[in-house]
Structures are given as C-alpha cells and as structure tokens.
Write a protein that holds these residues in place. Sequence first.
Motif, PDB file in Angstrom:
ATOM      1  N   HIS A 121       0.861  -1.187   0.000  1.00 49.27           N
ATOM      2  CA  HIS A 121       0.000   0.000   0.000  1.00 49.27           C
ATOM      3  C   HIS A 121       0.894   1.232   0.000  1.00 49.27           C
ATOM      4  O   HIS A 121       1.537   1.555   0.998  1.00 49.27           O
ATOM      5  CB  HIS A 121      -0.900  -0.049   1.248  1.00 49.27           C
ATOM      6  CG  HIS A 121      -1.925   1.042   1.286  1.00 49.27           C
ATOM      7  ND1 HIS A 121      -2.827   1.164   2.322  1.00 49.27           N
ATOM      8  CD2 HIS A 121      -2.196   2.044   0.412  1.00 49.27           C
ATOM      9  CE1 HIS A 121      -3.609   2.218   2.081  1.00 49.27           C
ATOM     10  NE2 HIS A 121      -3.246   2.758   0.944  1.00 49.27           N
ATOM     11  N   HIS A 142       3.642   0.804   3.102  1.00 48.50           N
ATOM     12  CA  HIS A 142       3.585  -0.260   4.118  1.00 48.50           C
ATOM     13  C   HIS A 142       2.928  -1.490   3.499  1.00 48.50           C
ATOM     14  O   HIS A 142       2.471  -1.455   2.345  1.00 48.50           O
ATOM     15  CB  HIS A 142       2.816   0.220   5.353  1.00 48.50           C
ATOM     16  CG  HIS A 142       1.393   0.592   5.056  1.00 48.50           C
ATOM     17  ND1 HIS A 142       1.021   1.836   4.623  1.00 48.50           N
ATOM     18  CD2 HIS A 142       0.250  -0.131   5.097  1.00 48.50           C
ATOM     19  CE1 HIS A 142      -0.283   1.877   4.434  1.00 48.50           C
ATOM     20  NE2 HIS A 142      -0.774   0.685   4.701  1.00 48.50           N
ATOM     21  N   ASP A 155       0.006  -4.405   4.166  1.00 52.79           N
ATOM     22  CA  ASP A 155      -1.165  -4.757   4.955  1.00 52.79           C
ATOM     23  C   ASP A 155      -1.325  -6.267   4.946  1.00 52.79           C
ATOM     24  O   ASP A 155      -1.534  -6.872   3.894  1.00 52.79           O
ATOM     25  CB  ASP A 155      -2.408  -4.068   4.387  1.00 52.79           C
ATOM     26  CG  ASP A 155      -2.387  -2.566   4.634  1.00 52.79           C
ATOM     27  OD1 ASP A 155      -2.246  -2.164   5.802  1.00 52.79           O
ATOM     28  OD2 ASP A 155      -2.483  -1.799   3.656  1.00 52.79           O
TER      29      ASP A 155
HETATM   30 MN    MN Z   1      -2.891   0.186   4.403  1.00 48.36          MN
END
Ligand code: MN
Length: 173
Positions: A45, A51, A53
């Motif tokens: 993401h 980051h 997920d």
């Molecule tokens: Mn996210």
Amino acid sequence: MADKLDAYQRMRRFNQTPEPSGQPAAKRRAKKAPEAAMSFVIQEHDARRLHYDFRLELDGTLKSWAIPKGPSLDPGVKRLAVHVEDHPLEYAQFEGRIPAGNYGAGEVIVWDRGTWEPDSDDPGGDFARGKLKFSLAGDKLSGGWTLVKSRMRSGGSKEQDTWLLIKERDAQA
Ligand code: MN
C-alpha cells in the motif's frame, strides 16, 4: 458479523473510493464452506508511507495489521505490525488507487496471497489473547509464523495496538 466492519465502513466514503463496501450482498457472495481453507493476503500500500497490509481470514472477516517494513524471513527480526480495523473478505481481491483526500489514499497491489492454517483449533481465542501461531502457504511466503501482541509503546501520540510478526525457525526461514 456486520458490526465487525463498522470501523471499516465509518472510515471510508464508498462513493469515492473503489474499495469494497462489505455490504451484506457482497458478503454472501464471499461466504465459503466452513471447512474451506482460510485465505490470507498481503497488500503493498503506497500510502503517505509505504507499508504492507497483512490480512488473515478469521470468523468471517479479514483480521488486519499494517506492517511498515513488511514481513522478514529472518527469525531474528521482529517486524512491527499495527493492528487495524477488520476488513471485508472481498478486500483480499482489491487492487487499485484510493483517490486523494480519502482514507489510505494511494495505490494498493496484492503482494502475496494464499491460505493460512492456525497451529491451534481456537484461532479466535488465540487472537483475542494476543498470540497467533500459524503457517502460510502463499506464492511468496510459507512456513511457520507468529503474530504476538506487544507491550511496546509506539512513538506517536496516538495509542496504537501494536503486535510483532516473527518468522519461525524452519526450512522457509
Ligand atoms: Mn494500508
């Protein structure tokens, strides 16, 4: 079941974001036989901060953690995993761009997906107690892993539900 997605739905405007709304019709389509293997997905993401997920199917939703640095195959490395709101099962298929001005704005792509299996026969209880041991069978990741709730305080002012993702020592490490 619906109440689990309240936070998810409150945080998003579905007339603006292409993300799934998790409404009952969509959930019915996503429903699988209870004996079917449970799915996991890791989405890259590219939001304000890039980051990963990490999402595990459990009790009809995707339990979700945001992992700033992504998973590590080194059992000596504990990766910070911030527990976030449950996501609808159909989110495992989501890829796309969340428009600017919306929650989590940025590009989402599936980084890995597959099935997961808890080590115990009470993964819901393990999750509630803050320690989940499991194995993954994905395209990239496999073998044993642990997610454990951390007592560590995160730096920011906002109180976060921080966990750690750790690779077990095995042939896939
Ligand atoms: Mn996210």
